[in-house]
Design a protein around this motif. Structure first.
Motif, mmCIF file in Angstrom:
data_model
loop_
_atom_site.group_PDB
_atom_site.id
_atom_site.type_symbol
_atom_site.label_atom_id
_atom_site.label_comp_id
_atom_site.label_asym_id
_atom_site.label_seq_id
_atom_site.Cartn_x
_atom_site.Cartn_y
_atom_site.Cartn_z
ATOM 1 N N GLN A 77 -0.233 0.509 7.103
ATOM 2 C CA GLN A 77 0.273 -0.712 7.743
ATOM 3 C C GLN A 77 1.537 -1.249 7.076
ATOM 4 O O GLN A 77 2.464 -1.666 7.746
ATOM 5 C CB GLN A 77 -0.812 -1.794 7.743
ATOM 6 N N LYS A 126 -8.729 -7.362 4.240
ATOM 7 C CA LYS A 126 -8.593 -6.679 5.531
ATOM 8 C C LYS A 126 -7.311 -7.035 6.273
ATOM 9 O O LYS A 126 -7.275 -7.049 7.510
ATOM 10 C CB LYS A 126 -9.833 -6.939 6.410
ATOM 11 N N GLY A 127 -6.284 -7.333 5.508
ATOM 12 C CA GLY A 127 -4.965 -7.503 6.106
ATOM 13 C C GLY A 127 -4.329 -6.165 6.415
ATOM 14 O O GLY A 127 -3.258 -6.095 7.030
ATOM 15 N N ALA A 128 -4.984 -5.088 5.959
ATOM 16 C CA ALA A 128 -4.505 -3.730 6.224
ATOM 17 C C ALA A 128 -5.635 -2.755 5.924
ATOM 18 O O ALA A 128 -6.522 -3.046 5.120
ATOM 19 C CB ALA A 128 -3.306 -3.407 5.335
ATOM 20 N N HIS A 129 -5.594 -1.607 6.593
ATOM 21 C CA HIS A 129 -6.505 -0.530 6.216
ATOM 22 C C HIS A 129 -6.011 0.110 4.933
ATOM 23 O O HIS A 129 -6.755 0.352 4.003
ATOM 24 C CB HIS A 129 -6.581 0.521 7.327
#
Lengths: 341, 341
Positions: A77, A126-129
């Motif tokens: 991301q 969880k702002g990105a994987h």
């Protein structure tokens, strides 16, 4: 989650899933060549400027992470990275190449842990994987920008440091579903700017030492931990002078540990007989030593818990010309090695 | 929380609780003087260099936030900020003054929304009670670094832009327990580097327009929203040329809206008869217009939902000399005004 005044804990164990580490000729002949994924035997790296070579170091480090992890860049991301060059162009041009949504960072040589702290926070919530974070430097690009062109042959005092040539990049990912052992981020402490009035750009280690100490003490105060909780506390690029100063200051503050436990990436990266004056420095220094050597040592079982304290001098050639003193900063990230699920 | 490929939503409504906005003489004579908290009537601001004046703009903007909000700096966890100067020294020296743990950012003129996106994410997930974020620029400091000393009197084409003098800072805080109406961050979209091969540093608006468009389209794809969901979509500093280009590109992509809804901070800040060529620019441009004028307009009821798309050109004088094209980026933050609890 915020703990204390300036620290975060990462309950979800963001994992450093893969790394890519590139370097140059001095690093090939240094103490840790086996911990690099790719070493160039000249500073030009087939580019037509040192700045373009600098960009290449970062581009290749990212490529290596993707290859080693068998990951598509579309599945990443964000890219959080920076360097010391004016307007951090080597990093921004590398971000153009990888085309991953990009946060440009500037923390001088503290950029590596500024990036890892933010990357860990983002992944933890969880702002990105998965995200990439890293930092880089190039000796000759830094010399001509910050000091003199190498060809000028200017003399330096023994307190000066040697900007390393290299890039270190980490893929930080969620731990859910991962089996096996991994290095993961446990906590981070974000530093304040500390400036003791030193003005000598040829003694950055001495200038940065109080910033490292301030962040280490803040880390222990915020987390309730002590040096006994770590197998290694490693600064970014204090070099010989700065390491001695920081160790003494810590002792004066009652923060006691064996000197062997208190290491510096700028001293680890080169052999004692290399002509690097007080040791290595540069935004890439802590990035390549952590993402290469130190994580390898953790995987081999030498260390289980480490605290990485990247140190940065936030000066510019212009601020030196304008007779400003050197504002310094340090950011710390605690890393453990073990099972994550 | 990540939504789509490159966007976050902030469920806990991080609030822009207070702002501080400073400016210089051109801004005093501009279109929005009443939206500044402090305006200097000369570019030196009683400092002995433009860079020190630049630092002062940021220091004062932070001071104003603290005064207006009656807040102690010890109660603020982090300061996320940056500027366009080499090694972002004005911001780092301001961070030395305020002594708040500091994340240095470099996103050129996109820094304001890079900072607001990160600040909102951190506060949303309780990584801080409250943080400061902002960006700044100084016309004369930028001129001599990026172009020519002002005294040289170099001619510029009408596509060139005028770096604004000013700093905009926001205090982003948790919404828990707040009664009344506030502006708060709803979502953010982080941009990729976009480079269409343009090389003219005197037409940055044209170079940046495709990056703004890419981020706006990504925002709508990730969130499922359309331009109808916003009262205003405002870019950072595209200026006249870039705004036209971006609007055309959006129309070509089927992203339709009234042109009146698509504004640019670089055009809002100055009067049409000021000699600013294609409009304002600089890292401070979107920061002062958002944290001053636009939030005031929201409080007055003119807008309820806006999307702020700060645009940055990630070039350097050296990258131009080395004949590189201009890599550009844009970050967007959606802001709503209303009750938060």
């Amino acid at each position: 989650m915020l703990i204390g005044k300036q620290s975060w804990v990462f309950q979800n164990k963001p994992v450093i899933l893969e790394t890519g580490v590139t370097g140059g000729p001095f690093e090939s002949n240094g103490a840790l060549p086996e911990d690099f994924d790719l070493l160039y035997d000249d500073l030009w790296m087939a580019q037509d400027s040192y700045e373009k070579a600098h960009r290449l170091l970062m581009e290749k480090a990212v490529e290596i992470v993707l290859q080693k992890g068998n990951i598509q860049k579309e599945d990443i991301q964000f890219f959080l990275a920076g360097d010391l060059t004016n307007q951090i162009t080597p990093t921004s041009f590398a971000a153009r190449t990888n085309a991953i949504p990009y946060f440009g960072l500037y923390g001088a040589c503290s950029t590596s842990m500024e990036g890892l702290a933010l990357a860990s926070f983002i992944v933890n919530y969880k702002g990105a994987h998965q995200v990439l974070t890293g930092a880089s430097s190039h000796n000759a690009a830094a010399e001509r920008q910050f000091r003199y062109p190498t060809e000028y042959g200017g003399q330096k005092p023994p307190t000066a440091q040697w900007t390393i040539t290299g890039a270190g990049v980490a893929l930080v990912a969620r731990s859910e579903g991962l089996t096996g052992q991994f290095p993961y981020a446990v906590s981070a402490t974000i530093g304040k700017v500390i400036d003791m009035g030193l003005k000598d750009p040829f003694n950055m280690g001495g200038a940065m030492a109080p910033a490292a100490v301030d962040t280490i003490l803040a880390h222990f105060e915020d987390t309730g931990l002590t040096p006994d909780d770590y197998d290694l506390i490693v600064t970014g690029d204090l070099g010989e002078v700065g390491r001695e100063t920081a160790y003494d200051l810590l002792q004066q503050q009652g923060c006691l540990m064996d000197k062997e436990k208190f290491q510096d990436c700028g001293l680890l990266i080169f052999k004692p007989d290399q002509p690097v004056l007080a040791g290595g420095s540069g935004a890439g220094c802590s990035a390549v030593v952590l993402y290469g050597h130190l994580l390898n040592e953790m995987k081999k079982g030498k260390y289980q818990k480490i605290l990485v304290v990247a140190t940065g001098a936030l000066l510019s050639p212009l601020s030196v010309q304008q007779k400003d003193s050197i504002p310094c900063i340090a950011h710390a990230v605690a890393i453990e090695y073990g099972t994550v699920c």
